[in-house]
Design an enzyme around this catalytic site. Sequence first.
Site, PDB file in Angstrom:
ATOM      1  N   ASN A   9       0.870  -1.175   0.000  1.00  0.00           N
ATOM      2  CA  ASN A   9       0.000   0.000   0.000  1.00  0.00           C
ATOM      3  C   ASN A   9       0.912   1.232   0.000  1.00  0.00           C
ATOM      4  O   ASN A   9       1.476   1.586   1.033  1.00  0.00           O
ATOM      5  CB  ASN A   9      -0.879  -0.051   1.254  1.00  0.00           C
ATOM      6  N   ARG A  88      -2.330  -1.889  -3.689  1.00  0.00           N
ATOM      7  CA  ARG A  88      -3.530  -1.092  -3.479  1.00  0.00           C
ATOM      8  C   ARG A  88      -3.539   0.050  -4.494  1.00  0.00           C
ATOM      9  O   ARG A  88      -2.578   0.803  -4.611  1.00  0.00           O
ATOM     10  CB  ARG A  88      -3.535  -0.507  -2.075  1.00  0.00           C
ATOM     11  N   HIS A 177     -12.706   2.983  -0.206  1.00  0.00           N
ATOM     12  CA  HIS A 177     -12.673   2.000   0.885  1.00  0.00           C
ATOM     13  C   HIS A 177     -13.371   0.696   0.464  1.00  0.00           C
ATOM     14  O   HIS A 177     -13.841  -0.070   1.302  1.00  0.00           O
ATOM     15  CB  HIS A 177     -13.406   2.493   2.162  1.00  0.00           C
ATOM     16  N   GLY A 207     -12.891   5.212  10.119  1.00  0.00           N
ATOM     17  CA  GLY A 207     -11.482   5.347  10.488  1.00  0.00           C
ATOM     18  C   GLY A 207     -11.171   6.826  10.531  1.00  0.00           C
ATOM     19  O   GLY A 207     -12.048   7.640  10.850  1.00  0.00           O
ATOM     20  N   ASN A 208      -9.949   7.158  10.193  1.00  0.00           N
ATOM     21  CA  ASN A 208      -9.624   8.558  10.033  1.00  0.00           C
ATOM     22  C   ASN A 208     -10.387   9.092   8.830  1.00  0.00           C
ATOM     23  O   ASN A 208     -11.040  10.126   8.887  1.00  0.00           O
ATOM     24  CB  ASN A 208      -8.109   8.667   9.849  1.00  0.00           C
ATOM     25  N   ARG A 238     -11.376  15.702   7.170  1.00  0.00           N
ATOM     26  CA  ARG A 238     -12.133  16.042   5.949  1.00  0.00           C
ATOM     27  C   ARG A 238     -13.563  16.415   6.294  1.00  0.00           C
ATOM     28  O   ARG A 238     -14.180  15.799   7.159  1.00  0.00           O
ATOM     29  CB  ARG A 238     -12.157  14.850   4.985  1.00  0.00           C
ATOM     30  N   ARG A 282     -10.028   9.294  20.619  1.00  0.00           N
ATOM     31  CA  ARG A 282      -9.610   9.216  22.027  1.00  0.00           C
ATOM     32  C   ARG A 282      -9.408  10.620  22.585  1.00  0.00           C
ATOM     33  O   ARG A 282      -9.828  10.937  23.700  1.00  0.00           O
ATOM     34  CB  ARG A 282      -8.320   8.399  22.149  1.00  0.00           C
ATOM     35  N   GLY A 328     -10.904   1.984  12.664  1.00  0.00           N
ATOM     36  CA  GLY A 328     -10.413   2.452  13.966  1.00  0.00           C
ATOM     37  C   GLY A 328     -11.488   2.881  14.948  1.00  0.00           C
ATOM     38  O   GLY A 328     -11.530   2.404  16.090  1.00  0.00           O
ATOM     39  N   GLY A 330     -14.926   2.614  14.484  1.00  0.00           N
ATOM     40  CA  GLY A 330     -16.000   1.616  14.504  1.00  0.00           C
ATOM     41  C   GLY A 330     -15.654   0.402  15.351  1.00  0.00           C
ATOM     42  O   GLY A 330     -16.498  -0.161  16.048  1.00  0.00           O
ATOM     43  N   ASN A 332     -13.238   0.289  17.836  1.00  0.00           N
ATOM     44  CA  ASN A 332     -12.751   0.562  19.202  1.00  0.00           C
ATOM     45  C   ASN A 332     -13.654   1.428  20.063  1.00  0.00           C
ATOM     46  O   ASN A 332     -13.564   1.383  21.285  1.00  0.00           O
ATOM     47  CB  ASN A 332     -11.399   1.268  19.128  1.00  0.00           C
ATOM     48  N   GLU A 382      -7.958  -5.156   5.306  1.00  0.00           N
ATOM     49  CA  GLU A 382      -7.784  -4.861   3.888  1.00  0.00           C
ATOM     50  C   GLU A 382      -6.617  -5.647   3.289  1.00  0.00           C
ATOM     51  O   GLU A 382      -6.664  -6.040   2.125  1.00  0.00           O
ATOM     52  CB  GLU A 382      -7.578  -3.353   3.699  1.00  0.00           C
TER      53      GLU A 382
HETATM   54  P1  ADP Z   1      -7.124   5.154   8.699  1.00  0.00           P
HETATM   55  O1  ADP Z   1      -6.831   3.756   8.201  1.00  0.00           O
HETATM   56  O2  ADP Z   1      -8.209   5.868   7.969  1.00  0.00           O
HETATM   57  O3  ADP Z   1      -5.929   5.982   8.950  1.00  0.00           O
HETATM   58  P2  ADP Z   1      -7.999   3.779  11.108  1.00  0.00           P
HETATM   59  O4  ADP Z   1      -9.057   2.885  10.620  1.00  0.00           O
HETATM   60  O5  ADP Z   1      -6.713   3.191  11.552  1.00  0.00           O
HETATM   61  O6  ADP Z   1      -7.747   4.990  10.125  1.00  0.00           O
HETATM   62  O7  ADP Z   1      -8.614   4.622  12.329  1.00  0.00           O
HETATM   63  C1  ADP Z   1      -7.855   5.546  13.004  1.00  0.00           C
HETATM   64  C2  ADP Z   1      -8.748   6.266  13.981  1.00  0.00           C
HETATM   65  O8  ADP Z   1      -9.379   5.338  14.849  1.00  0.00           O
HETATM   66  C3  ADP Z   1      -8.007   7.207  14.930  1.00  0.00           C
HETATM   67  O9  ADP Z   1      -7.822   8.469  14.340  1.00  0.00           O
HETATM   68  C4  ADP Z   1      -8.942   7.271  16.100  1.00  0.00           C
HETATM   69  O10 ADP Z   1      -9.879   8.316  15.916  1.00  0.00           O
HETATM   70  C5  ADP Z   1      -9.684   5.962  16.077  1.00  0.00           C
HETATM   71  N1  ADP Z   1      -9.280   5.078  17.175  1.00  0.00           N
HETATM   72  C6  ADP Z   1      -8.261   4.222  17.207  1.00  0.00           C
HETATM   73  N2  ADP Z   1      -8.198   3.588  18.392  1.00  0.00           N
HETATM   74  C7  ADP Z   1      -9.219   4.063  19.137  1.00  0.00           C
HETATM   75  C8  ADP Z   1      -9.719   3.809  20.460  1.00  0.00           C
HETATM   76  N3  ADP Z   1      -9.146   2.919  21.256  1.00  0.00           N
HETATM   77  N4  ADP Z   1     -10.789   4.509  20.858  1.00  0.00           N
HETATM   78  C9  ADP Z   1     -11.383   5.397  20.063  1.00  0.00           C
HETATM   79  N5  ADP Z   1     -10.980   5.679  18.795  1.00  0.00           N
HETATM   80  C10 ADP Z   1      -9.914   5.024  18.347  1.00  0.00           C
END
Ligand code: ADP
Length: 395
Positions: A9, A88, A177, A207-208, A238, A282, A328, A330, A332, A382
Site C-alpha cells: 500500500n 492497493r 474503501h 477510520g480517520n 475532511r 480518544r 479504527g 467503529g 474501538n 484490507e
Molecule cells: P485510517 O486507516 O483511515 O488511517 P484507522 O481505521 O486506523 O484509520 O482509524 C484511526 C482512527 O481510529 C483514529 O484516528 C482514532 O480516531 C480511532 N481510534 C483508534 N483507536 C481508538 C480507540 N481505542 N478509541 C477510540 N478511537 C480510536
Amino acid sequence: MPTPILVLNCGSSSVKYQMIDIDNEEVLASGMVEKIGLTDGNITHTTGGHKETIDETIADHTAALALVTRAFHTWGPPLEDVVAVGHRAVHGGERFRETTLINDDVIDGLTELSGLAPLHNPPGIAGIKAAQQALPNVPHVAIFDTAFFSTLPPEAYTYAIDREVAEKYHIRKYGFHGTSHSYVSKASAEFLGKNVEDVNQIICHMGNGASISAVRGGVAIETSMGLTPLAGLVMGTRSGDIDPGIFSYLQRVAGMDAQQVDNLLNKQSGMAGLADGASDFRDLWAKIDAGDANAAQAMDVYIHRLISYIGAYMAVLGRVDMIVFTAGVGENDNMTRARICDRLAGFGVKLDPAKNTPRNKDATEISAPDSSIAVLVVPTNEELAMARETYRVMN
Ligand code: ADP
C-alpha cells in the site's frame, strides 16, 4: 511450504506491506517505510514476533522498495518465495471495475487516472514500478478501492449536473474503501451464519477517513464517498458533505484559490476543524470529558451526519438486516457506537451494553436479542482481502 503473497500500500510518503501465507492466511511479516523523500526516513519490519528498524534517508519509492527488499533479506522470510504481489490502487475510474493483472497498458491507464486522484495514484504507480523491478518474475495485481462500488446503479452514481460536462470529465460517484466494505460485508454475513446473497447491510467504515455503504445481497448499491474521498461522512480532517456553493463563495469572499479551499476541506476540516485540531476520537472524548464545548459539538455533528446516512440507506435498501461497524473508530469506540444506536432506537435498534465493549478484536454481535436490526462490530482486514484478491486473479 507456504504460498506467500506480498501486499503493498504505497502512499505519497509511506509504504505499508504485509507478507501473507495464503494457504492459512497467516501474516508472515509486516512493515512500513515512513517519511519517503525526507532525511529522517525509516523502516520497521516485524516477523516472528520481532520488530526491527532501520533509519536512513529514503529518496523515493524505488529506494523504499530497495529497503523493503533489504529488510526481507536481513530478517526474512525469503522474498524469493513470494508468488505474487498485490498493490492497493485508490482510483480505478470508469475503466478498472475489478482486480486487474498489471501490465504496461494498465500502468498507462492508471497514469491517465492521476487527474482524478492526484494524491493517491502517482505514488501507487511509483510503488508498482519499483516493486516490479524488485520482484520481476511474479505477477503484480492492482486492487482498486473503487471496484466494489462499480455496481452502484446509475441513479446512485449520477450527479445531477450537465451531462456533457460530467461525461467529458468523468464526473460521477466512484466510492472508496471498497476493499474494506467488501471484506466486512462478507465477513459479517458469515459471522451470523448467513449467505451474503440473502442479507441487506449497512456498513460503517469509521477510520480517520470514513465512509458508509448500502449493500444488498453482497452487491453495493450506495455509498457516501463520491468522485473523491472527500464526500459523505464527517472525517478526522475532511469535511464530508458540504454545500458545493461554499467552494465558490470562499473563492469570492475570502479570496482563497482552489488549492487553498481544497486544503481547507481535506486537512483543516472534519473533527479537527470543529474541535481545535483534535481528530483522534480518544482525544475528542478526553476533551468532551473535560467539558470542551467544541469537541462536544463536533461529536454531535459526526453522529447527526452518520445517522442521517443510516436513515437514508434504510430507505434505499427497504429492509436492513444488519448494521456493521468497522475501522479504527467503529472497532474501538463503544461510546460513539452507543450514541449512534441510541438515535436509532425509534427503529427498534437496541444494543446490549454488556456486549458493546471498547475493543473488539474479533467479530462481535453487540445488539440485544430483541433488536430489530443486528448490530455488529467486524474488524476490517484490507491486507488479507488484497491477498485473497491477488491469489484469485493470479490463478
Ligand atoms: P485510517 O486507516 O483511515 O488511517 P484507522 O481505521 O486506523 O484509520 O482509524 C484511526 C482512527 O481510529 C483514529 O484516528 C482514532 O480516531 C480511532 N481510534 C483508534 N483507536 C481508538 C480507540 N481505542 N478509541 C477510540 N478511537 C480510536
